[in-house]
Scaffold this active site. Structure first.
Site, PDB file in Angstrom:
ATOM      1  N   HIS A  61      -2.840   6.258   4.281  1.00  0.00           N
ATOM      2  CA  HIS A  61      -1.735   5.342   4.535  1.00  0.00           C
ATOM      3  C   HIS A  61      -0.372   5.914   4.154  1.00  0.00           C
ATOM      4  O   HIS A  61       0.518   5.197   3.709  1.00  0.00           O
ATOM      5  CB  HIS A  61      -1.979   4.008   3.822  1.00  0.00           C
ATOM      6  N   CYS A  64       0.794  -1.232   0.000  1.00  0.00           N
ATOM      7  CA  CYS A  64       0.000   0.000   0.000  1.00  0.00           C
ATOM      8  C   CYS A  64       0.827   1.283   0.000  1.00  0.00           C
ATOM      9  O   CYS A  64       0.783   2.071  -0.949  1.00  0.00           O
ATOM     10  CB  CYS A  64      -0.915  -0.003   1.219  1.00  0.00           C
TER      11      CYS A  64
END
Length: 503
Positions: A129, A73
């Site tokens: 993130h 991610c």
């Protein structure tokens, strides 16, 4: 009279400011990132998947079948937002973890920063993130006018809780994570509601409230179909007749829900009179996670590996500016190229940015050849007992030097049968590589990476290793020790900013 002239001049300047270069109207940009979507988990690769809205967009757009991203991610998102290879900005190892004081370096100019300067209103919905421990890391301070969603990674869809190890309750620290422009999202109508459905409502509200004459950058960063495996029953039940395993049904339902929300967004843009002026880019952030019922068939490897099953993305583009549609492009593109591509889409110039990305705008819109022939996959060698690998692509060759994943632990490094009617079978007869392994693959002749030809091509190995050495001179890793000041128990059980400083 003077006032009228000045007013007219002001209107001309303002009009030009919203038009981009050569007076062309700037498109709205819808940038959609799926989370852990497998190569074989979209209908144009696998007709068993129920993704009609994405299929329609692909049929009337361009499928980008040679787009690469990073292994997980945060590394990919750092490429998207900065235009730099993740190893050159310290973000290549694992992810930006909630218990560690780090984030996307604040000296970087982000994609939404640039688009703001071009007159765009910038919205982020979904998963960030890229750091949160200091206010300087959060999206509304990194170029987004508005952000609604999660700062962290694997958040529970219903409770909106997570830990430093992913699902709630699995780690030492556990807390809530859901924000709207920095404020907590909680209470009646929020608690216990599947987060992607909340994202959908926010997206519709954004589109309904946006001035269609102002260019919009809408970054829709789904958590779907990332773990935890969970979806409203009606989506899972769509696969009762085609899939045997329960986990695969749930995962497939997550993909179909994502597709439905994309259809809701495109419909809303049509109602708002914005769709014909919208350029859409869709891609996954990394390969699918076989541990959670994804499939990368026939590619080798899982999320987290340097094989193509970990780094080759499902991708497509649609809409404003594209001259020819309905075909598959095999021209190479990388996540770092999204930054300059979308800047060029907005009418900006990209030569002023000293980045690794090269614009793919003309490749996508005019079927030009790609400016890219290779890329740095990673150099992840600085974290003791956790990382040993480096990898690079150059033309048809891919070299992996060291352990072929981001952590020296048991990983899914092999191939898997399609898990639609049977349990996936790992080819476990192959030995697990060690930190001294060397792989060389001819990706044109062997796209599934079955034949390691390193011993047969020592000169190529030497050349590729030399290229890696050049990159080693400019790469570094930002992965500090965990910090107990992160503990949500200190802040009413919420993951909260303000417990770290910016280096």
């Amino acid at each position: 009279m003077k006032i009228a002239i000045l007013f007219a001049l002001f209107c001309v300047v303002a009009f030009r400011g919203s038009q981009g270069k050569k007076g062309k109207k700037q498109p709205h940009i819808l940038h959609i990132v799926a989370d852990d979507l497998g190569w074989d988990d979209i209908s144009w690769h696998n007709p068993s998947m129920i993704t009609p809205h994405l299929q329609d967009l692909a049929d009337n757009g361009v499928v980008l079948d040679n787009m690469y991203v990073q292994t997980s991610c945060s590394p990919t998102r750092s490429c998207l937002m900065s235009g730099y290879f993740s190893a050159k900005i310290g973000s290549q190892h694992l992810v930006y973890k909630p218990d560690r004081p780090h984030g996307l370096p604040t000296w970087l100019t982000t994609l939404p920063d640039v688009l703001q300067s071009k007159g765009y209103t910038t919205y982020g919905v979904g998963k960030w993130h890229l750091g949160y421990c200091n206010e300087s890391y959060i999206p509304i301070n990194r170029g987004f006018d508005h952000f609604y969603g999660f700062y962290l990674g694997s958040v529970d869809y219903y409770t909106h809780l997570t830990s430093e190890k992913g699902p709630y309750g699995t780690g030492k620290y556990n807390g809530y994570d859901f924000r709207d422009d920095g404020e907590k999202v909680e209470g009646e109508g929020i608690d216990g509601v599947y987060s992607s459905l909340l994202f959908r409502q926010k997206l519709l509200d954004i589109i309904d409230g946006h001035d269609a004459d102002t260019p919009m950058y809408l970054y829709l960063a789904f958590q779907l179909p990332h773990s935890p495996l969970d979806v409203p029953d009606k989506y899972k039940e769509m696969y009762d007749d085609t899939v045997i395993t329960e986990d695969r049904k749930i995962y497939s339902g997550q993909v179909t829900l994502m597709d439905e929300i994309i259809g809701n967004v495109t419909s809303a843009l049509k109602v708002a009179g914005m769709w014909d002026d919208t350029f859409l880019l869709f891609h996954s952030d990394n390969g699918g996670d076989v541990r959670h019922a994804a499939s990368n068939h026939p590619l080798r490897g899982n999320k987290g590996t340097y094989f193509d099953g970990g780094i080759k993305a499902v991708a497509m583009a649609h809409g404003k500016g594209i001259k020819k549609t309905g075909y598959v492009s095999n021209e190479m593109m990388h996540a770092v190229d999204v930054f300059p591509t979308l800047i060029e889409a907005a009418g900006g110039k990209t030569k002023q940015y000293d980045i690794d990305g090269v614009s793919a705008w003309k490749m996508i819109t005019k079927q030009k050849k790609s400016k890219r022939s290779g890329f740095l996959i990673t150099i992840d060698e600085d974290v003791p007992n956790e990382s040993y690998g480096a990898a690079i692509r150059d033309g048809k060759w891919k070299l992996i030097q060291g352990y072929p994943a981001f952590s020296f632990t048991e990983q899914h490094l092999y191939w898997y049968e399609t898990p639609y009617h049977t349990e996936p079978d790992e080819k476990a007869d192959l030995p697990l590589p060690d930190k001294d392994a060397i792989f060389l693959f001819d990706m044109e002749a062997d796209p599934s990476e079955e034949c390691n030809v390193a011993d047969d091509n020592p000169d190529v190995v030497a050349q590729m290793q030399a290229k890696l050495d050049e990159y080693r001179a400019v790469t570094w890793t930002d992965f500090p020790p965990d910090d107990p000041n992160c503990d949500p128990a200190l802040t009413d059980n919420w993951w909260t900013t303000g417990w770290c400083t910016i280096n």
